[in-house]
Motif scaffolding. Sequence first.
Motif, PDB file in Angstrom:
ATOM      1  N   LEU A   1      -8.713  13.807 -16.755  1.00 45.85           N
ATOM      2  CA  LEU A   1      -9.537  13.224 -15.689  1.00 45.85           C
ATOM      3  C   LEU A   1      -9.296  11.732 -15.556  1.00 45.85           C
ATOM      4  CD1 LEU A   1     -13.071  14.909 -15.830  1.00 45.85           C
ATOM      5  CD2 LEU A   1     -11.508  14.824 -13.907  1.00 45.85           C
ATOM      6  N   LEU A   2      -9.103  11.052 -16.676  1.00 42.69           N
ATOM      7  CA  LEU A   2      -8.811   9.623 -16.644  1.00 42.69           C
ATOM      8  C   LEU A   2      -7.529   9.345 -15.862  1.00 42.69           C
ATOM      9  CD1 LEU A   2      -9.266   6.683 -17.700  1.00 42.69           C
ATOM     10  CD2 LEU A   2      -7.890   7.322 -19.690  1.00 42.69           C
ATOM     11  N   ALA A   3      -6.485  10.139 -16.130  1.00 44.10           N
ATOM     12  CA  ALA A   3      -5.216   9.956 -15.416  1.00 44.10           C
ATOM     13  C   ALA A   3      -5.390  10.222 -13.930  1.00 44.10           C
ATOM     14  CB  ALA A   3      -4.159  10.880 -16.012  1.00 44.10           C
ATOM     15  N   SER A   4      -6.124  11.268 -13.593  1.00 49.29           N
ATOM     16  CA  SER A   4      -6.323  11.618 -12.184  1.00 49.29           C
ATOM     17  C   SER A   4      -7.111  10.547 -11.451  1.00 49.29           C
ATOM     18  CB  SER A   4      -7.048  12.966 -12.086  1.00 49.29           C
ATOM     19  OG  SER A   4      -7.320  13.290 -10.740  1.00 49.29           O
ATOM     20  N   MET A   5      -8.187  10.053 -12.045  1.00 52.10           N
ATOM     21  CA  MET A   5      -9.006   9.049 -11.388  1.00 52.10           C
ATOM     22  C   MET A   5      -8.272   7.711 -11.291  1.00 52.10           C
ATOM     23  SD  MET A   5     -11.694  10.550 -10.387  1.00 52.10           S
ATOM     24  CE  MET A   5     -12.659   9.150  -9.866  1.00 52.10           C
ATOM     25  N   CYS A   6      -7.438   7.392 -12.285  1.00 49.93           N
ATOM     26  CA  CYS A   6      -6.632   6.175 -12.192  1.00 49.93           C
ATOM     27  C   CYS A   6      -5.681   6.258 -11.004  1.00 49.93           C
ATOM     28  CB  CYS A   6      -5.842   5.958 -13.482  1.00 49.93           C
ATOM     29  SG  CYS A   6      -6.822   5.279 -14.838  1.00 49.93           S
ATOM     30  N   PHE A   7      -5.163   7.442 -10.736  1.00 49.86           N
ATOM     31  CA  PHE A   7      -4.319   7.608  -9.548  1.00 49.86           C
ATOM     32  C   PHE A   7      -5.129   7.360  -8.279  1.00 49.86           C
ATOM     33  CE2 PHE A   7      -2.844  10.082  -5.985  1.00 49.86           C
ATOM     34  CZ  PHE A   7      -1.486   9.821  -5.950  1.00 49.86           C
ATOM     35  N   LYS A   8      -6.319   7.913  -8.216  1.00 46.03           N
ATOM     36  CA  LYS A   8      -7.135   7.786  -6.998  1.00 46.03           C
ATOM     37  C   LYS A   8      -7.496   6.335  -6.692  1.00 46.03           C
ATOM     38  CE  LYS A   8      -7.295  12.277  -6.458  1.00 46.03           C
ATOM     39  NZ  LYS A   8      -6.436  12.911  -5.415  1.00 46.03           N
ATOM     40  N   VAL A   9      -7.703   5.526  -7.744  1.00 41.91           N
ATOM     41  CA  VAL A   9      -8.097   4.120  -7.519  1.00 41.91           C
ATOM     42  C   VAL A   9      -6.913   3.173  -7.646  1.00 41.91           C
ATOM     43  CG1 VAL A   9     -10.450   4.574  -8.283  1.00 41.91           C
ATOM     44  CG2 VAL A   9      -8.766   3.746  -9.935  1.00 41.91           C
ATOM     45  N   SER A  10      -5.710   3.716  -7.759  1.00 37.80           N
ATOM     46  CA  SER A  10      -4.450   2.959  -7.860  1.00 37.80           C
ATOM     47  C   SER A  10      -4.451   1.987  -9.026  1.00 37.80           C
ATOM     48  CB  SER A  10      -4.123   2.249  -6.542  1.00 37.80           C
ATOM     49  OG  SER A  10      -5.073   1.272  -6.207  1.00 37.80           O
ATOM     50  N   ALA A  11      -4.814   2.503 -10.205  1.00 38.39           N
ATOM     51  CA  ALA A  11      -4.756   1.710 -11.431  1.00 38.39           C
ATOM     52  C   ALA A  11      -3.466   2.045 -12.175  1.00 38.39           C
ATOM     53  CB  ALA A  11      -5.972   1.997 -12.314  1.00 38.39           C
ATOM     54  N   ALA A  12      -2.863   1.034 -12.790  1.00 36.08           N
ATOM     55  CA  ALA A  12      -1.615   1.230 -13.529  1.00 36.08           C
ATOM     56  C   ALA A  12      -1.875   2.130 -14.746  1.00 36.08           C
ATOM     57  CB  ALA A  12      -1.059  -0.117 -13.973  1.00 36.08           C
ATOM     58  N   PRO A  13      -0.907   2.927 -15.145  1.00 39.01           N
ATOM     59  CA  PRO A  13       0.447   3.072 -14.597  1.00 39.01           C
ATOM     60  C   PRO A  13       0.566   4.130 -13.502  1.00 39.01           C
ATOM     61  CG  PRO A  13       0.280   4.293 -16.641  1.00 39.01           C
ATOM     62  CD  PRO A  13      -1.087   3.698 -16.397  1.00 39.01           C
ATOM     63  N   PHE A  14      -0.527   4.429 -12.819  1.00 43.75           N
ATOM     64  CA  PHE A  14      -0.519   5.444 -11.763  1.00 43.75           C
ATOM     65  C   PHE A  14      -0.654   4.809 -10.376  1.00 43.75           C
ATOM     66  CE2 PHE A  14      -2.421   7.125 -15.642  1.00 43.75           C
ATOM     67  CZ  PHE A  14      -1.610   8.216 -15.899  1.00 43.75           C
ATOM     68  N   HIS A  15      -0.156   3.587 -10.253  1.00 39.45           N
ATOM     69  CA  HIS A  15      -0.319   2.807  -9.031  1.00 39.45           C
ATOM     70  C   HIS A  15       0.900   2.887  -8.119  1.00 39.45           C
ATOM     71  CE1 HIS A  15       2.280   0.442 -11.554  1.00 39.45           C
ATOM     72  NE2 HIS A  15       2.604  -0.302 -10.500  1.00 39.45           N
ATOM     73  N   PHE A  16       1.970   3.538  -8.559  1.00 42.16           N
ATOM     74  CA  PHE A  16       3.276   3.401  -7.907  1.00 42.16           C
ATOM     75  C   PHE A  16       3.297   3.870  -6.458  1.00 42.16           C
ATOM     76  CE2 PHE A  16       2.877   7.060 -10.695  1.00 42.16           C
ATOM     77  CZ  PHE A  16       3.020   8.117  -9.811  1.00 42.16           C
ATOM     78  N   TRP A  17       2.367   4.729  -6.072  1.00 43.89           N
ATOM     79  CA  TRP A  17       2.341   5.237  -4.699  1.00 43.89           C
ATOM     80  C   TRP A  17       1.729   4.226  -3.728  1.00 43.89           C
ATOM     81  CZ3 TRP A  17      -2.431   5.565  -2.327  1.00 43.89           C
ATOM     82  CH2 TRP A  17      -3.539   5.451  -3.170  1.00 43.89           C
ATOM     83  N   THR A  18       0.914   3.322  -4.225  1.00 42.73           N
ATOM     84  CA  THR A  18       0.085   2.477  -3.362  1.00 42.73           C
ATOM     85  C   THR A  18       0.875   1.578  -2.402  1.00 42.73           C
ATOM     86  OG1 THR A  18      -1.557   2.462  -5.142  1.00 42.73           O
ATOM     87  CG2 THR A  18      -1.859   0.881  -3.356  1.00 42.73           C
ATOM     88  N   PRO A  19       1.857   0.785  -2.871  1.00 43.08           N
ATOM     89  CA  PRO A  19       2.530  -0.128  -1.929  1.00 43.08           C
ATOM     90  C   PRO A  19       3.215   0.596  -0.771  1.00 43.08           C
ATOM     91  CG  PRO A  19       3.025  -0.712  -4.200  1.00 43.08           C
ATOM     92  CD  PRO A  19       2.340   0.608  -4.241  1.00 43.08           C
ATOM     93  N   ASP A  20       3.920   1.694  -1.069  1.00 44.04           N
ATOM     94  CA  ASP A  20       4.648   2.408  -0.015  1.00 44.04           C
ATOM     95  C   ASP A  20       3.698   3.083   0.964  1.00 44.04           C
ATOM     96  OD1 ASP A  20       7.063   1.644  -1.080  1.00 44.04           O
ATOM     97  OD2 ASP A  20       7.295   3.450  -2.297  1.00 44.04           O
ATOM     98  N   VAL A  21       2.620   3.677   0.449  1.00 48.08           N
ATOM     99  CA  VAL A  21       1.672   4.366   1.325  1.00 48.08           C
ATOM    100  C   VAL A  21       0.910   3.356   2.174  1.00 48.08           C
ATOM    101  CG1 VAL A  21      -0.405   5.807   1.389  1.00 48.08           C
ATOM    102  CG2 VAL A  21       1.466   6.381  -0.168  1.00 48.08           C
ATOM    103  N   TYR A  22       0.420   2.292   1.565  1.00 48.53           N
ATOM    104  CA  TYR A  22      -0.325   1.285   2.314  1.00 48.53           C
ATOM    105  C   TYR A  22       0.560   0.583   3.343  1.00 48.53           C
ATOM    106  CZ  TYR A  22      -4.440   1.510  -0.751  1.00 48.53           C
ATOM    107  OH  TYR A  22      -5.571   1.910  -1.416  1.00 48.53           O
ATOM    108  N   ASP A  23       1.820   0.355   2.975  1.00 47.86           N
ATOM    109  CA  ASP A  23       2.735  -0.329   3.891  1.00 47.86           C
ATOM    110  C   ASP A  23       3.182   0.592   5.027  1.00 47.86           C
ATOM    111  OD1 ASP A  23       4.307  -2.491   4.774  1.00 47.86           O
ATOM    112  OD2 ASP A  23       6.069  -1.677   3.796  1.00 47.86           O
ATOM    113  N   GLY A  24       3.372   1.877   4.729  1.00 44.26           N
ATOM    114  CA  GLY A  24       3.845   2.804   5.742  1.00 44.26           C
ATOM    115  C   GLY A  24       2.770   3.280   6.697  1.00 44.26           C
ATOM    116  N   ALA A  25       1.531   3.366   6.234  1.00 46.25           N
ATOM    117  CA  ALA A  25       0.434   3.820   7.095  1.00 46.25           C
ATOM    118  C   ALA A  25       0.155   2.786   8.178  1.00 46.25           C
ATOM    119  CB  ALA A  25      -0.823   4.055   6.261  1.00 46.25           C
ATOM    120  N   PRO A  26      -0.370   3.213   9.332  1.00 45.45           N
ATOM    121  CA  PRO A  26      -0.803   2.226  10.343  1.00 45.45           C
ATOM    122  C   PRO A  26      -1.792   1.244   9.727  1.00 45.45           C
ATOM    123  CG  PRO A  26      -0.847   4.444  11.251  1.00 45.45           C
ATOM    124  CD  PRO A  26      -0.568   4.600   9.780  1.00 45.45           C
ATOM    125  N   SER A  27      -1.722  -0.003  10.136  1.00 44.45           N
ATOM    126  CA  SER A  27      -2.530  -1.055   9.512  1.00 44.45           C
ATOM    127  C   SER A  27      -4.025  -0.765   9.584  1.00 44.45           C
ATOM    128  CB  SER A  27      -2.220  -2.409  10.160  1.00 44.45           C
ATOM    129  OG  SER A  27      -0.888  -2.783   9.923  1.00 44.45           O
TER     130      SER A  27
END
Length: 462
Positions: A203-229
């Motif tokens: 659960l800790l790993a899953s929730m860290c992904f949801k809140v973009s905490a390291a080391p599960f943050h890797f998706w955040t820059p690409d998703v935030y940058d690619g999504a409409p502002s």
Amino acid sequence: MNAIIFSAGWGIIMMFCSFLVKNQSSYRHIAAVGLLVLLAANIFDTYGVDFFHIDSGKMLAYTRFGFVFNSIAIASTLIYVLLTGRDIERLGRYTAEFFTLVFFVLCGVCLLSAYNNLLMLFLGIEILTIPLYILTGSDKRNLKSNEAALKYFLMGSFSTGLMLMGIALMYGGTGTFLLESSRLQSNLYHGISFLEIVGLLFLLASMCFKVSAAPFHFWTPDVYDGAPSVVTSFMATIVKVAGFIAFLKLCTVRMSVTSTAIDWKLIFSIIIILTLLFGNITAIFQQSVKRMLAYSSISQAGFMLFALFSMNEYASKGLLMYSVAYCLATIGLFAVLVKMKDVTFEGYNGLAKTQPVLAATNAIFLFSLAGIPLTAGFLAKYYMLASIIKTGTYTWVVVAGVLFAAISVYYYFRVIQAMYFKNGEPQMESFGRSFKLGLVVLAAIIIIVGAFPQALFNWLYF
């Protein structure tokens, strides 16, 4: 319960509006009215006026803290709609559906602030995130938006699998899905189950992904940058903070009682340092303001993790203050960013000369994120640091937090430097006086909350 029912109900109303109302500009007004109704319903709930008496079988547990957070999330969404409603209309023909998904996301937010059962945690997370997969890819003509949606969906599905595995293991170890129960208390006398510990780690790993905490943050820059502002603005604020509220409840109830079996403070201290390190250092080297804000959201998540580390009164106050400061400042920054045709740092050159109101309000939003005094962001960081000092342990985490906060000033002030100290002719989309007025009001709220924080805390305790 008022907020859950009204948010889902108004989402359905917006669905019917998509073919009953032909005027495209009417959708944002209907959504704004719905958010006002939703905010009023939640305030009634806060003071004990419940319109719907539904027995949830102890699956939901309503608290004053949860109601206050719901009001902050709904009010922030209302500001978001009022500031960026016209930009939302430019995404395509499905404006009503966009607002429908926003209301469904708020339904998930309200579930996460009140869950008392691991199954409700799962449902709240899924109701929150599934609409975001669609919103991320809402700009069909943009390849980056489609790529971001696919990446977010695949990574989100993987993290959901981790969550379900964790919930299953915790059920196997405790025999209940409830966060609080007499069975859990009896288990404390017979030792902590190994399955429960492993389940909590999942659960800790899953929730860290949801809140973009390291080391599960890797998706955040690409998703935030690619999504409409306009979508990124919503994802990076209300959605992220809702994840932390759910995370805090899980830590306070379940992780605190298993602290004799595993040192959660050590784990969280490592996650905090990694999150602050990756978020701040990578933000320094960005040339796009939008991508810089994406990495900035990771570093801000590192500060919000302080609340999970300490789990005391200061942590609760700090997380609420952070919800206000971070959401309002980021919404304001993205509202200006959406109007910019060039989102690089050079695109902001000379903004203070051509649009002094936009530059001044933008500077206040950046001051708040950087934690400059007399803004809400300063007190938010203060309460987070104070919460760790209050525990009397791991004071080196406080020192690291202060150092990384100082580093963040550099990349935030790069935008201010471009606006005030460099020459240029920034190219912007058209906007009216109401947009400027909205930014001024938003900046004033940030300063007022920073100067008079007790107004927020009095609402929490009285």
